[in-house]
Design a protein around this motif. Sequence first.
Motif, PDB file in Angstrom:
ATOM      1  N   LEU A  10      51.772-101.274  65.130  1.00 30.34           N
ATOM      2  CA  LEU A  10      52.571-102.378  64.590  1.00 30.34           C
ATOM      3  C   LEU A  10      53.292-103.133  65.712  1.00 30.34           C
ATOM      4  O   LEU A  10      53.402-104.354  65.700  1.00 30.34           O
ATOM      5  CB  LEU A  10      53.581-101.818  63.570  1.00 30.34           C
ATOM      6  N   LEU A  55      41.813-110.253  55.409  1.00 29.04           N
ATOM      7  CA  LEU A  55      43.134-110.761  55.016  1.00 29.04           C
ATOM      8  C   LEU A  55      43.485-110.164  53.661  1.00 29.04           C
ATOM      9  O   LEU A  55      42.611-109.667  52.941  1.00 29.04           O
ATOM     10  CB  LEU A  55      43.098-112.284  54.924  1.00 29.04           C
ATOM     11  N   ILE A  56      44.764-110.240  53.318  1.00 29.49           N
ATOM     12  CA  ILE A  56      45.168-109.735  52.002  1.00 29.49           C
ATOM     13  C   ILE A  56      44.883-110.856  50.998  1.00 29.49           C
ATOM     14  O   ILE A  56      45.494-111.927  51.066  1.00 29.49           O
ATOM     15  CB  ILE A  56      46.666-109.349  51.990  1.00 29.49           C
ATOM     16  N   LEU A  88      47.623-112.923  49.075  1.00 30.91           N
ATOM     17  CA  LEU A  88      48.675-113.643  49.801  1.00 30.91           C
ATOM     18  C   LEU A  88      48.129-114.937  50.405  1.00 30.91           C
ATOM     19  O   LEU A  88      46.942-115.024  50.726  1.00 30.91           O
ATOM     20  CB  LEU A  88      49.249-112.758  50.918  1.00 30.91           C
ATOM     21  N   GLU A 141      51.809-116.190  54.055  1.00 28.73           N
ATOM     22  CA  GLU A 141      52.280-114.832  53.737  1.00 28.73           C
ATOM     23  C   GLU A 141      51.489-113.774  54.506  1.00 28.73           C
ATOM     24  O   GLU A 141      52.040-112.759  54.929  1.00 28.73           O
ATOM     25  CB  GLU A 141      52.161-114.589  52.228  1.00 28.73           C
ATOM     26  N   GLU A 166      52.866-113.729  57.916  1.00 24.27           N
ATOM     27  CA  GLU A 166      54.248-113.230  57.889  1.00 24.27           C
ATOM     28  C   GLU A 166      54.310-111.715  57.651  1.00 24.27           C
ATOM     29  O   GLU A 166      55.279-111.057  58.025  1.00 24.27           O
ATOM     30  CB  GLU A 166      54.959-113.967  56.733  1.00 24.27           C
ATOM     31  N   PHE A 167      53.258-111.194  57.023  1.00 21.50           N
ATOM     32  CA  PHE A 167      53.276-109.809  56.531  1.00 21.50           C
ATOM     33  C   PHE A 167      53.651-108.786  57.621  1.00 21.50           C
ATOM     34  O   PHE A 167      54.505-107.924  57.420  1.00 21.50           O
ATOM     35  CB  PHE A 167      51.909-109.469  55.924  1.00 21.50           C
ATOM     36  N   VAL A 168      52.996-108.922  58.785  1.00 18.80           N
ATOM     37  CA  VAL A 168      53.242-107.948  59.871  1.00 18.80           C
ATOM     38  C   VAL A 168      54.693-108.030  60.340  1.00 18.80           C
ATOM     39  O   VAL A 168      55.320-107.008  60.651  1.00 18.80           O
ATOM     40  CB  VAL A 168      52.302-108.232  61.055  1.00 18.80           C
ATOM     41  N   LEU A 180      57.200-108.841  58.556  1.00 21.43           N
ATOM     42  CA  LEU A 180      58.040-108.181  57.546  1.00 21.43           C
ATOM     43  C   LEU A 180      58.033-106.675  57.752  1.00 21.43           C
ATOM     44  O   LEU A 180      59.054-106.006  57.576  1.00 21.43           O
ATOM     45  CB  LEU A 180      57.529-108.510  56.141  1.00 21.43           C
ATOM     46  N   LEU A 181      56.865-106.155  58.121  1.00 24.91           N
ATOM     47  CA  LEU A 181      56.792-104.709  58.384  1.00 24.91           C
ATOM     48  C   LEU A 181      57.668-104.350  59.581  1.00 24.91           C
ATOM     49  O   LEU A 181      58.170-103.236  59.684  1.00 24.91           O
ATOM     50  CB  LEU A 181      55.339-104.283  58.652  1.00 24.91           C
ATOM     51  N   ASN A 241      60.470-105.806  60.161  1.00 22.26           N
ATOM     52  CA  ASN A 241      61.842-106.169  59.763  1.00 22.26           C
ATOM     53  C   ASN A 241      62.404-107.325  60.597  1.00 22.26           C
ATOM     54  O   ASN A 241      63.574-107.315  60.987  1.00 22.26           O
ATOM     55  CB  ASN A 241      62.789-104.959  59.873  1.00 22.26           C
ATOM     56  N   ARG A 287      47.819-113.856  62.389  1.00 24.28           N
ATOM     57  CA  ARG A 287      48.451-112.605  61.949  1.00 24.28           C
ATOM     58  C   ARG A 287      48.522-111.608  63.116  1.00 24.28           C
ATOM     59  O   ARG A 287      49.527-110.921  63.294  1.00 24.28           O
ATOM     60  CB  ARG A 287      47.654-112.006  60.790  1.00 24.28           C
ATOM     61  N   MET A 296      58.167-108.460  50.165  1.00 27.59           N
ATOM     62  CA  MET A 296      56.752-108.818  50.250  1.00 27.59           C
ATOM     63  C   MET A 296      55.882-107.747  49.583  1.00 27.59           C
ATOM     64  O   MET A 296      54.883-108.067  48.942  1.00 27.59           O
ATOM     65  CB  MET A 296      56.364-108.991  51.722  1.00 27.59           C
ATOM     66  N   ARG A 301      51.042-109.230  42.616  1.00 25.42           N
ATOM     67  CA  ARG A 301      49.830-110.063  42.580  1.00 25.42           C
ATOM     68  C   ARG A 301      48.582-109.204  42.456  1.00 25.42           C
ATOM     69  O   ARG A 301      47.584-109.632  41.879  1.00 25.42           O
ATOM     70  CB  ARG A 301      49.758-110.937  43.829  1.00 25.42           C
ATOM     71  N   ARG A 316      44.918-109.375  39.929  1.00 28.42           N
ATOM     72  CA  ARG A 316      43.606-109.616  40.520  1.00 28.42           C
ATOM     73  C   ARG A 316      42.529-109.503  39.459  1.00 28.42           C
ATOM     74  O   ARG A 316      41.561-110.236  39.449  1.00 28.42           O
ATOM     75  CB  ARG A 316      43.321-108.548  41.565  1.00 28.42           C
ATOM     76  N   GLU A 359      40.876-102.785  52.283  1.00 28.65           N
ATOM     77  CA  GLU A 359      42.136-103.527  52.429  1.00 28.65           C
ATOM     78  C   GLU A 359      43.287-102.583  52.803  1.00 28.65           C
ATOM     79  O   GLU A 359      44.108-102.902  53.671  1.00 28.65           O
ATOM     80  CB  GLU A 359      42.431-104.221  51.104  1.00 28.65           C
ATOM     81  N   MET A 363      42.929-101.627  56.301  1.00 25.58           N
ATOM     82  CA  MET A 363      43.388-102.709  57.175  1.00 25.58           C
ATOM     83  C   MET A 363      44.920-102.703  57.271  1.00 25.58           C
ATOM     84  O   MET A 363      45.490-102.848  58.358  1.00 25.58           O
ATOM     85  CB  MET A 363      42.876-104.047  56.622  1.00 25.58           C
ATOM     86  N   ILE A 391      46.992-102.365  60.756  1.00 22.27           N
ATOM     87  CA  ILE A 391      47.918-103.336  61.373  1.00 22.27           C
ATOM     88  C   ILE A 391      49.360-102.816  61.391  1.00 22.27           C
ATOM     89  O   ILE A 391      50.258-103.516  61.857  1.00 22.27           O
ATOM     90  CB  ILE A 391      47.865-104.728  60.689  1.00 22.27           C
ATOM     91  N   GLY A 392      49.580-101.605  60.886  1.00 21.29           N
ATOM     92  CA  GLY A 392      50.893-100.997  61.078  1.00 21.29           C
ATOM     93  C   GLY A 392      51.705-100.752  59.831  1.00 21.29           C
ATOM     94  O   GLY A 392      52.908-100.535  59.906  1.00 21.29           O
ATOM     95  N   LYS A 418      55.159 -96.837  53.009  1.00 21.37           N
ATOM     96  CA  LYS A 418      55.095 -98.183  52.426  1.00 21.37           C
ATOM     97  C   LYS A 418      53.835 -98.360  51.577  1.00 21.37           C
ATOM     98  O   LYS A 418      53.865 -99.027  50.540  1.00 21.37           O
ATOM     99  CB  LYS A 418      55.162 -99.247  53.527  1.00 21.37           C
TER     100      LYS A 418
END
Lengths: 229, 402
Positions: free
Chosen positions: A83, A95-96, A99, A103, A106-108, A110-111, A113, A155, B1, B8, B12, B294, B297, B301-302, B307
Amino acid sequence: MSVIETNKLCKTFEGVVPVKAVDNVDLKIENDEFTAIVGPSGSGKTTLLNIIGGLDRPTSGSVKVNDIELNNLSDNELIKFRLKHIGFVFQSYNLIPVLTARENTEFVMLLQNTTVEERNERVDALLKEVGLEDKVNSRPLELSGGQQQRVAVARALASKPDFVLADEPTANLDSKSAENLLDIMLRLNKEEGITFVFSTHDQRVIDRARRVITLEDGKIISDITQNEN
Amino acid sequence: MIFKVAWRNIWRHKIRSLVVIIALALGLWAGVFSSAFTQGMMNQKIESVIRMEMSHFQIHQPKFRDEFDSKLFIKDGLSIQKIINQEKDVVASSGRIIAMVMLGSANTNGSVKLNGIIPSDEAIVTELDQKVTTGAYFEGVKRNPILISQKIAEKYKVNVKSKVIITLQDINGEITAGAFKVVGIYNTKNGMYDEINVFVRRSDIANLMVAEDNVHEIAVLLNNHDLAEPMATKYQKAYQELEVLPWMDLSTGMRMMIEMMGTYTLIIVGIILIALLFSIINTMLMAVLERVKEIGMLMSIGMSKPKVFFMILIETVCLTFLGAPLGLLFSYGSITYFGHTGIDLGSAAYADMGFSNVIYPSLEFGDYLDVSIMVIIMAIIASIYPAIKALRLNPVEAIRKI
């Protein structure tokens, strides 16, 4: 100081017939490099990237990122490490889907903080950088493959990583989108000093990389620094 | 988020999520409504037992209820009744002379339970006057009027103004008999009760039995069901030579039935919740398994394991919280509606078992709260397995999946 350093790195996949995917790889990648790892299918490119990215563990040998030995980190520490230090771009974008481009980028953060102000500022800048300022509210399915991959680059950069690992980033793109993505990556490398390490089959990408490492049967058979075309 | 992603993700697959939400709402409604139905049935039974049969507590000679021996009377019972009537929580009491007697008509004869009552007291305690369907409540017949049920009238083929003969033992054990004239016919809709009870004036039967101011039973009606036990205990202490029992101990079957119905309701709700639990687990498992790449992934990415776990938990809880309030709302609406109109079971068989054939479902706020808590717990349990499944994913293997 090298941002990535491997020493006698080996990875063997056990099975009926054990496969040595990475075989005694010694590698140093410096800051600001734009490096392509090339080789035929099954040569160990993705495995090497996975180990460098802390997604997989080597069978033997060591891998250091900014002098931190990844073998010494637990699984949870590796997640935090990824991260903070590494940006990922995947072949099929990943990608998600629920979102928007904004978003997803932005997601990473947010992780991590990150504060709202910093997030907003950086996300806007990144999406502008990759030429998607008019697509911020589009979801992945509303974007072309090239646009999705550009969101994936944004991202990957959002977390301010030490380097970006990209596994065949242009493999699913048409030539125009691939050129476009490559331009963006090169510009980010030149202007912002971001280190890119990517695996590729794509000759156009190979031609524009400054350093090309060729793998065959898990071994480095050539390591060439070339002039930018 | 993470909330946004979880929310969301639910949408789906709109149809799949809607099916689960509707299943959850209907399942919950079925559980809650069946609880309310059972509760309503029990409430009516309790009300009927208190208002028609037992009142809140009764006083007898200790062995009277077992032997129905006319000699086991409460001496000066009417004076005790007067003392009890002064209690502020006592609505009314009824001092009764009770005897198992032979009832004879021109057509047949048989055994019935004779209740010698003071009509004005009984009208308050059991509202017997309001159950009269034909004739009048101890009016219109001056000498020895008797009130019988519809069932007894049919069985003995008698009607208002018909004459019947009652043969019984007086308090000295001597056989005696008297002629009575049917003054009215009642129907309590409680078949078991109606089959056996007839009513005469206490003064008339007291003359026949030489009972004077003695009674066999004092039934006391209170202004609050909850006071039945403490008041019975209080009067038991005051009259230790007598037996003072609250309604639930007078009818041991009732206490057992209340406990059994409680367990039955719990089992039904439990079965429904378990079925829903597996339905949610199944849906969430599908949602996780089709998003392996997903989730891989996200971990790459962390995104930390807690979470990821939290995200799956929120998805499950959101899914549940969409269906549960819908189910509870639907339950509340249908219980309120049928609580007013009643559900006619259409069969007199229930009345024969002592239940009304029109049920008014009823559920207290606390029961809704209990169900809501159970649903929350169920949602959390349902999320655990899919979330663990997600946590076990290896990011490298997960992102390779197509």
